[in-house]
Design a protein around this motif. Structure first.
Motif, PDB file in Angstrom:
ATOM      1  N   LEU A   1     -14.676   3.344   7.065  1.00 55.52           N
ATOM      2  CA  LEU A   1     -14.312   2.429   5.986  1.00 55.52           C
ATOM      3  C   LEU A   1     -12.863   2.609   5.558  1.00 55.52           C
ATOM      4  O   LEU A   1     -12.071   1.660   5.557  1.00 55.52           O
ATOM      5  CB  LEU A   1     -15.228   2.639   4.781  1.00 55.52           C
ATOM      6  N   TYR A   2     -12.504   3.839   5.180  1.00 57.15           N
ATOM      7  CA  TYR A   2     -11.173   4.097   4.632  1.00 57.15           C
ATOM      8  C   TYR A   2     -10.090   4.004   5.712  1.00 57.15           C
ATOM      9  O   TYR A   2      -9.022   3.420   5.487  1.00 57.15           O
ATOM     10  CB  TYR A   2     -11.136   5.461   3.953  1.00 57.15           C
ATOM     11  N   ALA A   3     -10.365   4.572   6.874  1.00 60.55           N
ATOM     12  CA  ALA A   3      -9.389   4.494   7.967  1.00 60.55           C
ATOM     13  C   ALA A   3      -9.239   3.051   8.440  1.00 60.55           C
ATOM     14  O   ALA A   3      -8.125   2.603   8.751  1.00 60.55           O
ATOM     15  CB  ALA A   3      -9.822   5.385   9.122  1.00 60.55           C
ATOM     16  N   GLY A   4     -10.346   2.320   8.469  1.00 55.82           N
ATOM     17  CA  GLY A   4     -10.287   0.919   8.879  1.00 55.82           C
ATOM     18  C   GLY A   4      -9.494   0.073   7.899  1.00 55.82           C
ATOM     19  O   GLY A   4      -8.707  -0.793   8.308  1.00 55.82           O
ATOM     20  N   ALA A   5      -9.679   0.293   6.606  1.00 55.99           N
ATOM     21  CA  ALA A   5      -8.917  -0.449   5.595  1.00 55.99           C
ATOM     22  C   ALA A   5      -7.423  -0.176   5.747  1.00 55.99           C
ATOM     23  O   ALA A   5      -6.604  -1.106   5.720  1.00 55.99           O
ATOM     24  CB  ALA A   5      -9.392  -0.063   4.198  1.00 55.99           C
ATOM     25  N   ALA A   6      -7.059   1.103   5.918  1.00 55.53           N
ATOM     26  CA  ALA A   6      -5.644   1.463   6.098  1.00 55.53           C
ATOM     27  C   ALA A   6      -5.092   0.859   7.383  1.00 55.53           C
ATOM     28  O   ALA A   6      -3.949   0.371   7.426  1.00 55.53           O
ATOM     29  CB  ALA A   6      -5.489   2.982   6.109  1.00 55.53           C
ATOM     30  N   LEU A   7      -5.901   0.883   8.450  1.00 59.28           N
ATOM     31  CA  LEU A   7      -5.462   0.372   9.745  1.00 59.28           C
ATOM     32  C   LEU A   7      -5.149  -1.122   9.669  1.00 59.28           C
ATOM     33  O   LEU A   7      -4.104  -1.576  10.168  1.00 59.28           O
ATOM     34  CB  LEU A   7      -6.540   0.630  10.790  1.00 59.28           C
ATOM     35  N   PHE A   8      -6.028  -1.884   9.022  1.00 61.35           N
ATOM     36  CA  PHE A   8      -5.806  -3.329   8.964  1.00 61.35           C
ATOM     37  C   PHE A   8      -4.715  -3.711   7.970  1.00 61.35           C
ATOM     38  O   PHE A   8      -4.124  -4.788   8.103  1.00 61.35           O
ATOM     39  CB  PHE A   8      -7.116  -4.057   8.669  1.00 61.35           C
ATOM     40  N   CYS A   9      -4.426  -2.861   7.006  1.00 58.67           N
ATOM     41  CA  CYS A   9      -3.245  -3.074   6.157  1.00 58.67           C
ATOM     42  C   CYS A   9      -1.981  -2.979   7.016  1.00 58.67           C
ATOM     43  O   CYS A   9      -1.055  -3.788   6.886  1.00 58.67           O
ATOM     44  CB  CYS A   9      -3.188  -2.031   5.039  1.00 58.67           C
ATOM     45  N   ALA A  10      -1.972  -1.994   7.914  1.00 56.03           N
ATOM     46  CA  ALA A  10      -0.839  -1.844   8.832  1.00 56.03           C
ATOM     47  C   ALA A  10      -0.778  -3.013   9.812  1.00 56.03           C
ATOM     48  O   ALA A  10       0.318  -3.441  10.207  1.00 56.03           O
ATOM     49  CB  ALA A  10      -0.944  -0.519   9.582  1.00 56.03           C
ATOM     50  N   PHE A  11      -1.941  -3.547  10.178  1.00 55.39           N
ATOM     51  CA  PHE A  11      -1.967  -4.704  11.069  1.00 55.39           C
ATOM     52  C   PHE A  11      -1.311  -5.924  10.410  1.00 55.39           C
ATOM     53  O   PHE A  11      -0.730  -6.765  11.106  1.00 55.39           O
ATOM     54  CB  PHE A  11      -3.400  -5.047  11.476  1.00 55.39           C
ATOM     55  N   VAL A  12      -1.414  -6.048   9.087  1.00 51.89           N
ATOM     56  CA  VAL A  12      -0.746  -7.154   8.387  1.00 51.89           C
ATOM     57  C   VAL A  12       0.761  -7.064   8.601  1.00 51.89           C
ATOM     58  O   VAL A  12       1.429  -8.071   8.885  1.00 51.89           O
ATOM     59  CB  VAL A  12      -1.085  -7.145   6.883  1.00 51.89           C
TER      60      VAL A  12
ATOM     61  N   ILE B   1      -9.923 -10.648   6.379  1.00 49.37           N
ATOM     62  CA  ILE B   1     -11.375 -10.480   6.295  1.00 49.37           C
ATOM     63  C   ILE B   1     -11.774  -9.028   6.519  1.00 49.37           C
ATOM     64  O   ILE B   1     -12.686  -8.498   5.853  1.00 49.37           O
ATOM     65  CB  ILE B   1     -12.081 -11.397   7.311  1.00 49.37           C
ATOM     66  N   ALA B   2     -11.086  -8.351   7.455  1.00 50.41           N
ATOM     67  CA  ALA B   2     -11.409  -6.954   7.741  1.00 50.41           C
ATOM     68  C   ALA B   2     -11.146  -6.071   6.523  1.00 50.41           C
ATOM     69  O   ALA B   2     -11.950  -5.180   6.206  1.00 50.41           O
ATOM     70  CB  ALA B   2     -10.578  -6.462   8.932  1.00 50.41           C
ATOM     71  N   ILE B   3     -10.041  -6.310   5.829  1.00 50.97           N
ATOM     72  CA  ILE B   3      -9.730  -5.540   4.618  1.00 50.97           C
ATOM     73  C   ILE B   3     -10.729  -5.882   3.508  1.00 50.97           C
ATOM     74  O   ILE B   3     -11.257  -4.991   2.827  1.00 50.97           O
ATOM     75  CB  ILE B   3      -8.290  -5.828   4.136  1.00 50.97           C
ATOM     76  N   PHE B   4     -10.989  -7.166   3.327  1.00 45.76           N
ATOM     77  CA  PHE B   4     -11.897  -7.642   2.275  1.00 45.76           C
ATOM     78  C   PHE B   4     -13.297  -7.047   2.438  1.00 45.76           C
ATOM     79  O   PHE B   4     -13.888  -6.539   1.470  1.00 45.76           O
ATOM     80  CB  PHE B   4     -11.959  -9.167   2.332  1.00 45.76           C
ATOM     81  N   ARG B   5     -13.819  -7.069   3.655  1.00 46.24           N
ATOM     82  CA  ARG B   5     -15.161  -6.548   3.920  1.00 46.24           C
ATOM     83  C   ARG B   5     -15.240  -5.056   3.576  1.00 46.24           C
ATOM     84  O   ARG B   5     -16.190  -4.598   2.928  1.00 46.24           O
ATOM     85  CB  ARG B   5     -15.531  -6.769   5.391  1.00 46.24           C
ATOM     86  N   ARG B   6     -14.233  -4.302   3.988  1.00 50.66           N
ATOM     87  CA  ARG B   6     -14.240  -2.853   3.748  1.00 50.66           C
ATOM     88  C   ARG B   6     -14.075  -2.520   2.271  1.00 50.66           C
ATOM     89  O   ARG B   6     -14.706  -1.581   1.770  1.00 50.66           O
ATOM     90  CB  ARG B   6     -13.155  -2.192   4.591  1.00 50.66           C
ATOM     91  N   LEU B   7     -13.258  -3.292   1.562  1.00 48.48           N
ATOM     92  CA  LEU B   7     -13.089  -3.037   0.129  1.00 48.48           C
ATOM     93  C   LEU B   7     -14.371  -3.327  -0.639  1.00 48.48           C
ATOM     94  O   LEU B   7     -14.701  -2.607  -1.592  1.00 48.48           O
ATOM     95  CB  LEU B   7     -11.937  -3.883  -0.426  1.00 48.48           C
ATOM     96  N   ILE B   8     -15.097  -4.355  -0.242  1.00 55.30           N
ATOM     97  CA  ILE B   8     -16.384  -4.653  -0.894  1.00 55.30           C
ATOM     98  C   ILE B   8     -17.325  -3.461  -0.750  1.00 55.30           C
ATOM     99  O   ILE B   8     -17.959  -3.017  -1.722  1.00 55.30           O
ATOM    100  CB  ILE B   8     -17.031  -5.911  -0.281  1.00 55.30           C
ATOM    101  N   ILE B   9     -17.421  -2.934   0.463  1.00 60.36           N
ATOM    102  CA  ILE B   9     -18.337  -1.819   0.711  1.00 60.36           C
ATOM    103  C   ILE B   9     -17.876  -0.565  -0.023  1.00 60.36           C
ATOM    104  O   ILE B   9     -18.685   0.146  -0.630  1.00 60.36           O
ATOM    105  CB  ILE B   9     -18.457  -1.549   2.223  1.00 60.36           C
ATOM    106  N   ILE B  10     -16.575  -0.288   0.004  1.00 60.01           N
ATOM    107  CA  ILE B  10     -16.046   0.891  -0.686  1.00 60.01           C
ATOM    108  C   ILE B  10     -16.304   0.806  -2.191  1.00 60.01           C
ATOM    109  O   ILE B  10     -16.800   1.766  -2.804  1.00 60.01           O
ATOM    110  CB  ILE B  10     -14.535   1.042  -0.412  1.00 60.01           C
ATOM    111  N   LEU B  11     -15.997  -0.336  -2.786  1.00 62.95           N
ATOM    112  CA  LEU B  11     -16.218  -0.518  -4.229  1.00 62.95           C
ATOM    113  C   LEU B  11     -17.708  -0.463  -4.559  1.00 62.95           C
ATOM    114  O   LEU B  11     -18.106   0.115  -5.583  1.00 62.95           O
ATOM    115  CB  LEU B  11     -15.620  -1.849  -4.693  1.00 62.95           C
ATOM    116  N   GLY B  12     -18.521  -1.050  -3.691  1.00 64.73           N
ATOM    117  CA  GLY B  12     -19.966  -1.046  -3.928  1.00 64.73           C
ATOM    118  C   GLY B  12     -20.554   0.351  -3.865  1.00 64.73           C
ATOM    119  O   GLY B  12     -21.357   0.747  -4.724  1.00 64.73           O
ATOM    120  N   LEU B  13     -20.152   1.125  -2.876  1.00 64.67           N
ATOM    121  CA  LEU B  13     -20.650   2.503  -2.757  1.00 64.67           C
ATOM    122  C   LEU B  13     -20.195   3.364  -3.923  1.00 64.67           C
ATOM    123  O   LEU B  13     -20.963   4.185  -4.445  1.00 64.67           O
ATOM    124  CB  LEU B  13     -20.168   3.114  -1.435  1.00 64.67           C
TER     125      LEU B  13
END
Length: 237
Positions: free
Chosen positions: A175-186, A216-228
């Protein structure tokens, strides 16, 4: 010396002053972000359709999204195909929104406000990183390509292994690595789009797909992170 008096007044106009970009490139980016907005509206419609009908697309939505992407990639970029390709892009957005259904259900079961918060956070992140890429020195973020490719491979491998390991720690890492990775992809994709246009690639419809996938990749991961996190807080209280 009076530091206050010497301080330059900030002008909001500087946020839209991309003097390092040619007029043609600015027009191309305008078309890219217009198509991105259209795709986002399609995703919102797909998500709304899921919430109203509880249609569980699942694998079907994923396969439809992949099929539409391949169709869009196989359809030549031309004036004759422009309307057709925009329709395909919108349909891709709709199926992507349907694919978000289970993630949205997860957030709603905990706190519906999570969706709004995640969307605002994603929008802020996306705009900030896009502006950083456009203001930065030309090609300065393109070196990230190899690093991002390797990082994506690691995440895919971790996802595959976690099917068998079932480790929550590995899941959090994804989750966290994926969110950071896709921020870099932007950062990377924004500069890559500029470079592609400078080198003659004017397919703004396809270029918007790259940015949409990042969002979408960032949005999906942030939803899960905030939800957890909220679920954990409720449990502790």
């Amino acid at each position: 010396m009076n530091r206050v008096g010497s301080r330059q007044e900030f002008k909001w106009s500087t946020l839209t002053n991309f003097s390092q970009l040619s007029t043609a490139t600015k027009d191309h980016l305008r078309n890219v972000y217009t198509c991105l907005t259209l795709c986002m509206l399609g995703a919102a419609a797909g998500a709304f359709l899921h919430l109203k009908t509880q249609f569980q697309g699942g694998l079907l939505s994923a396969l439809a999204s992949i099929g539409l992407m391949l169709w869009l990639a196989a359809t030549a970029h031309s004036k004759e195909n422009q309307t057709k390709r925009v329709c395909i892009l919108t349909a891709f957005g709709v199926t992507s929104g349907l694919g978000l259904g289970p993630t949205l259900d997860f957030a709603i079961a905990i706190n519906p406000q999570i969706i709004v918060t995640a969307f605002l956070m994603t929008t802020l992140i996306f705009i900030s990183f896009s502006l950083s890429a456009l203001f930065a020195q030309r090609r300065s973020y393109l070196y990230l390509g190899g690093i991002l490719g390797s990082g994506l491979s690691v995440l895919l491998f971790a996802s595959f292994m976690n099917i068998f390991v079932q480790s929550f720690a590995v899941f959090q890492f994804q989750l966290y690595a994926g969110a950071a990775l896709f921020c870099a992809f932007v950062l990377y994709d924004t500069q890559l789009i500029v470079e592609k246009h400078i080198n003659g690639d004017n397919d703004y419809i396809w270029h918007s797909v790259d940015l949409f996938i990042d969002f979408i990749a960032i949005f999906r991961r942030l939803i899960i992170i905030l939800g957890l996190n909220e679920k954990k807080n409720k449990k502790n209280n």
